[in-house]
Design a protein around this motif. Structure first.
Motif, short mmCIF file in Angstrom:
data_model
loop_
_atom_site.label_atom_id
_atom_site.label_comp_id
_atom_site.label_asym_id
_atom_site.label_seq_id
_atom_site.Cartn_x
_atom_site.Cartn_y
_atom_site.Cartn_z
N SER A 1 0.81 -1.22 0.00
CA SER A 1 0.00 0.00 0.00
C SER A 1 0.84 1.27 0.00
O SER A 1 0.48 2.26 -0.61
N GLU A 2 1.96 1.25 0.69
CA GLU A 2 2.82 2.43 0.77
C GLU A 2 3.84 2.41 -0.36
O GLU A 2 4.43 1.37 -0.65
N GLY B 1 6.45 3.72 3.80
CA GLY B 1 5.89 4.58 4.83
C GLY B 1 6.93 4.75 5.92
O GLY B 1 8.09 5.03 5.64
#
Length: 158
Positions: A2-3, A62
Motif C-alpha cells: 500500500s505504501e 511509509g
C-alpha cells in the motif's frame, strides 16, 4: 504494497541501525561467522555517511524499513586489492519480488558513480542471476568462509 517505497540514506534514519543489524545477523550471521547483533550495530553505524565510503541506504515503506544496501571498502578479507564493494543488499521477505532490491542496487550504483568509483565489486553465494540481469559480470569463484561464492564486478560508466 500500500505504501510507496522510497530509498533514503541510512544517516537520515539512524534509529533503524539496530533493525538492519538484526536482519544482517539473522540472514548472514551463521554463514559469515558474525559475533553478535551488537557487533553488527557497530559496523552498520560506521555507514552513517552520505558523501564517503562506507555508507548505507534504507528502503522505507511509509515509516517502516523494508530493505537496505551498502557501499563498502574492501569487503572480502581475501581480496583486499579490490577496493569498492556493493554489499548487504537485503529486503525483508514480505517485500521481495516488488523491485525493491533492484532499486537499492541502482541507487548504490548511482552513488558509487557520484563518488567517482570506476569499478564496483560484490560477492554472493546465491544471487548471481539477480546481478547478471542488472549488468554485473562474474569474475572469480573462490571459496570464502568454507562456501563457494562468486565475485562480480560492474564498470561504473560516468
Amino acid at each position: 504494497m500500500s505504501e510507496p517505497v522510497v530509498i533514503e540514506y541510512l544517516k537520515s534514519y539512524p534509529q533503524f541501525v539496530p533493525v538492519i543489524a538484526s536482519w544482517v545477523f539473522d540472514h548472514w550471521g551463521k554463514m559469515y561467522r558474525m559475533k553478535s547483533v551488537e557487533d553488527q550495530i557497530k559496523k552498520i553505524s560506521e555507514r552513517l555517511n552520505i558523501n564517503k565510503f562506507p555508507l548505507a541506504f534504507v528502503a522505507l515503506a511509509g515509516p517502516l524499513p523494508v530493505g537496505t544496501a551498502s557501499l563498502k571498502i574492501q569487503e572480502m578479507t581475501t581480496h583486499q586489492h579490490l577496493h569498492h564493494w556493493l554489499g548487504t543488499v537485503y529486503v525483508v521477505p514480505e517485500y521481495r519480488g516488488k523491485g525493491i532490491g533492484s532499486a537499492l542496487v541502482e541507487r548504490t550504483e548511482m552513488k558509487a558513480r557520484e563518488l567517482g568509483v570506476k569499478t564496483l565489486y560484490l560477492h554472493t553465494p546465491d544471487k548471481e542471476r539477480f546481478y547478471l540481469k542488472r549488468g554485473w559480470e562474474a569474475i572469480e569463484r573462490p571459496i570464502y568462509f568454507k562456501m563457494p561464492v562468486v565475485i562480480m564486478k560492474k564498470e561504473m560508466a560516468v
